[in-house]
Design a protein around this motif. Structure first.
Motif, short mmCIF file in Angstrom:
data_model
loop_
_atom_site.label_atom_id
_atom_site.label_comp_id
_atom_site.label_asym_id
_atom_site.label_seq_id
_atom_site.Cartn_x
_atom_site.Cartn_y
_atom_site.Cartn_z
N LYS A 123 23.93 40.20 -15.99
CA LYS A 123 25.01 40.46 -16.98
C LYS A 123 26.42 39.96 -16.71
N THR A 124 26.91 39.68 -15.87
CA THR A 124 27.54 38.44 -16.84
C THR A 124 27.64 36.89 -16.71
N THR A 125 26.19 36.69 -16.04
CA THR A 125 25.90 34.86 -16.75
C THR A 125 24.68 34.88 -17.66
N PRO A 126 24.27 34.49 -18.90
CA PRO A 126 23.17 34.48 -19.90
C PRO A 126 22.32 34.18 -18.81
N ILE A 127 21.23 34.25 -19.02
CA ILE A 127 19.87 33.85 -18.64
C ILE A 127 19.44 32.30 -19.55
N VAL A 128 19.73 32.30 -20.78
CA VAL A 128 19.43 30.98 -21.20
C VAL A 128 19.86 29.92 -20.39
N GLU A 129 21.53 29.93 -20.75
CA GLU A 129 22.36 29.01 -19.76
C GLU A 129 21.75 28.61 -18.57
N VAL A 130 21.47 29.56 -17.98
CA VAL A 130 20.82 28.93 -16.24
C VAL A 130 20.06 27.92 -16.54
N LEU A 131 19.09 28.87 -17.46
CA LEU A 131 17.86 27.80 -17.36
C LEU A 131 17.54 26.31 -17.99
N ARG A 132 18.76 26.60 -19.11
CA ARG A 132 19.03 25.60 -19.38
C ARG A 132 19.56 24.22 -18.76
N GLU A 133 20.08 25.19 -17.79
CA GLU A 133 20.87 23.99 -17.05
C GLU A 133 19.19 23.72 -15.84
N HIS A 134 18.95 24.95 -15.05
CA HIS A 134 17.93 24.65 -14.10
C HIS A 134 17.04 24.68 -13.94
N GLY A 135 16.50 24.72 -15.29
CA GLY A 135 15.13 24.30 -15.51
C GLY A 135 14.74 22.98 -16.12
N PRO A 136 13.45 22.88 -16.71
CA PRO A 136 12.52 23.90 -17.11
C PRO A 136 11.34 24.40 -16.08
N LEU A 137 11.39 25.22 -16.51
CA LEU A 137 10.43 26.27 -15.56
C LEU A 137 8.90 25.58 -15.33
N ASP A 138 8.34 25.28 -14.28
CA ASP A 138 7.11 25.62 -13.89
C ASP A 138 6.02 26.63 -13.97
N ILE A 139 6.92 27.98 -12.80
CA ILE A 139 6.03 29.10 -12.77
C ILE A 139 7.10 30.37 -13.24
N TYR A 140 7.09 31.19 -14.20
CA TYR A 140 7.92 32.39 -14.24
C TYR A 140 7.29 33.94 -13.84
N TRP A 141 8.19 34.02 -12.88
CA TRP A 141 7.67 35.71 -12.13
C TRP A 141 8.05 36.92 -13.00
N ASP A 142 7.26 37.40 -13.64
CA ASP A 142 8.24 38.71 -14.54
C ASP A 142 8.03 40.07 -14.09
N ASN A 143 9.24 40.85 -13.97
CA ASN A 143 9.31 41.63 -13.32
C ASN A 143 9.51 42.93 -14.94
N VAL A 144 10.43 42.00 -15.47
CA VAL A 144 11.75 42.87 -16.43
C VAL A 144 11.25 43.07 -17.77
N GLY A 145 10.51 42.20 -18.55
CA GLY A 145 9.72 41.81 -20.03
C GLY A 145 10.18 41.88 -20.38
N GLY A 146 10.35 41.84 -22.27
CA GLY A 146 11.46 41.76 -23.02
C GLY A 146 12.13 40.66 -23.09
N LYS A 147 13.25 40.30 -23.73
CA LYS A 147 14.37 39.28 -23.99
C LYS A 147 14.07 38.37 -22.39
N THR A 148 14.35 38.59 -21.48
CA THR A 148 13.49 37.50 -20.01
C THR A 148 12.34 36.96 -20.34
N VAL A 149 11.30 37.58 -20.68
CA VAL A 149 10.55 36.24 -20.97
C VAL A 149 10.56 36.16 -22.39
#
Lengths: 369, 369
Positions: A230-256
């Motif tokens: 809610k305070t830090t955009p997901i894309v910013e965090v993933l840009r800095e700490h990704g890329p991802l090998d696995i994503y576990w989705d509990n949320v759907g939509g924009k997060t996917v």
């Protein structure tokens, strides 16, 4: 002698939005039961100790015209969810007074089991082929933890959420040490177990939740990067700490969409739930625009349902998990709300954006033994 | 003596939209070559007989700032695509005059091979991890069909499209007799092979394309249900003839949404391409709103790239496919355009909505032997 038997009744389908306590979901004291005289018909009488408000219950409250993976909740009857009950009387072989059972049970204090009254009619020939008959899940005896852990663990790491995390992670992730996983709803009952399973396997874990207290909780569970979406955009965090090998989705939509964008080649996306979509209409859903990357990055996006993987993986889960929990190698937290009368509000809290304020699997303490 | 060596040059990046002949992609007659005297430097000199306009070439023309699974095309040099060439002179062991080779080659008549001049610089450390170095694909000798089938089959069922169909279908579909598959772009070089592989395995096949002539062609290939998506809504056809066990995606966007909607539980969606998105900007892309069903229906959505599966599957492909083609058990059709000067227009035709009017893999006949 009749004893009061309070219940939480599903009164009205909420359409879209969160079910309003007192309107769609109502606490009632008008029922009573004769604990000594009620006929058991070969079954057994239970007292409900704890109940679990779950997002999947909202999906069951949807309008009758909307198909889904779960059967519909039945109007006029108590809500049904996972619960912990203790046996008071029994006519069933193998079930004895004092036994504790975990599984689907109605939101009332006393119940003659097996509970069939409020089950939704399920005819496989009529329902969509992907419907899972939730009501078919039976109560199972659970052993007394004898102080090694609280009973409430059967609602988090040792219950349906833990089994779901275990089945999805062991069955779909193909996780290898050194890889990076992002877990959305990382402080949820499922997410918090995924974080720990991933850490145990040597992965780097990124995890998000909707409250700062949950960020702390996820860090305590071992997440290398934990943030409040809610305070830090997901894309910013993933840009800095990704890329991802696995994503576990509990949320759907924009997060996917964000996860796809920051996935590595051959990443696996495990679709476990979509809390962002349960209480909104189809048109309000977020439209994902980068699904072309599934082909370009050779991703595998896979949905699963724990009961389908359980025949293969549950034996390992029940053999390994309680030991790990008793040894403190896998931990969990429950957020206890006291009193069935607070059930409707606890149900609503699970569904609001970001979930409960407090970290920990929400559990309603209905009664003591 | 110098001989004219016409070429089609990549002149300007088109940004969005279809590359305009004469502007982004230009036919030029100004080059010449000394066929007897040009140094081969240990390589070999080829004459281009046929070339293949392909959607993936458009993806390579994208702006330099946009990452993707393919390297970028190089400005100022000839386009590069799959082609059939014949050897005129050779200094390379195992390659002799008269040999025919199929593989990536520049859009010019005469070439000193291996063609390295117009290759894009590819540094794995600089490129996104999902980039595949297309230029690394080498020309391979193909046997003379001796009249059993035309040389042009090496561009459809026996070339990259056929191998792609084979790898994706055998590697990702888990197809079982009696299941239902929907193939979008069913009249394409890839789609037409998927239809036949699926029929051979006992599947019910639904297939779509953008022209009535192609609908007829797909029926001739064995599709049980073939339709023109421009005149019949996809969702109507899938509602009537679905649900799907397998969806083969060549299109992306809205078609994927329809396939998800009408997928059966545990369906597999094979993501092979997204022709609807190559020539538009990211914001213009269609947003898919029903990805929550991936979880609810326990779907598996999987992208693949043929060269990655080829080490495992190509040996079977090269052993089985030419025999099936020679026996007439698997058929194909090519749509021949004569003259390299018509190359830019043929390239543009592949990319317009619905592709070529005529059924058959587009092939440019550059020269005869």
């Amino acid at each position: 002698m009749h004893t009061e038997n309070p219940r939480v009744v599903f009164k009205e389908r909420p359409g879209t939005g969160i079910p309003v306590p007192g309107e769609h979901v109502v606490f009632e004291r008008s029922h009573s039961i004769d604990l000594d005289g009620v006929p058991l018909n070969g079954g057994f009488l239970t007292k409900t100790l704890m109940l679990s408000p779950e997002p999947f219950m909202r999906e069951r409250m949807r309008d009758l015209c909307i198909p889904s993976y779960s059967t519909h909740a039945v109007l006029g009857d108590p809500l049904v969810s996972f619960g912990l009950v203790v046996v008071l009387r029994s006519e069933k072989e193998g079930i004895n007074p004092g036994d504790h059972l975990y599984g689907l049970t109605p939101w009332e204090v006393y119940t003659v089991q097996p509970y069939i009254h409020g089950r939704s009619k399920y005819d496989p020939a009529e329902a969509p082929d992907y419907t899972y008959d939730v009501d078919a899940l039976e109560l199972q005896i659970v052993p007394d933890p004898k102080g090694a852990f609280p009973w409430s663990r059967y609602f988090s790491v040792l219950g349906a959420p833990g089994l779901t995390a275990f089945c999805g992670f062991e069955g779909c992730a193909d996780a290898k040490a050194g890889e990076t996983i992002y877990v959305s709803s990382g402080a949820s009952a499922v997410g918090s177990v995924v974080i720990q399973l991933a850490k145990a396997k040597g992965l780097k874990v990124i995890a998000s939740a909707g409250a700062d207290s949950k960020v702390e909780y996820m860090r305590a569970l071992g997440a290398d990067v934990a943030f409040n979406y809610k305070t830090t955009p997901i894309v910013e965090v993933l840009r800095e700490h990704g890329p991802l090998d696995i994503y576990w989705d509990n949320v759907g939509g924009k997060t996917v969409e964000a996860a796809i964008e920051y996935s590595r080649v051959h990443a696996r996306l495990i679709m476990c739930g979509c809390i962002s979509e349960y209480a909104i209409g189809p048109e309000e859903r977020y439209g994902i625009k980068n699904t072309g990357l599934i082909f370009k990055k050779r991703l595998r996006v896979e949905g699963f349902l724990a009961p389908e993987l359980a025949p293969r993986l549950a034996p390992r889960f029940y053999a390994e998990m309680p030991v790990l929990v008793a040894e403190g190698k896998i931990t969990a937290k429950e957020h206890i709300t006291e009193g069935l009368e607070n059930g409707p509000a606890a149900m609503a809290a699970v569904l609001k954006e970001g979930g409960n304020e407090a970290a920990g699997k929400p559990v309603i303490l209905v009664a003591t033994e």
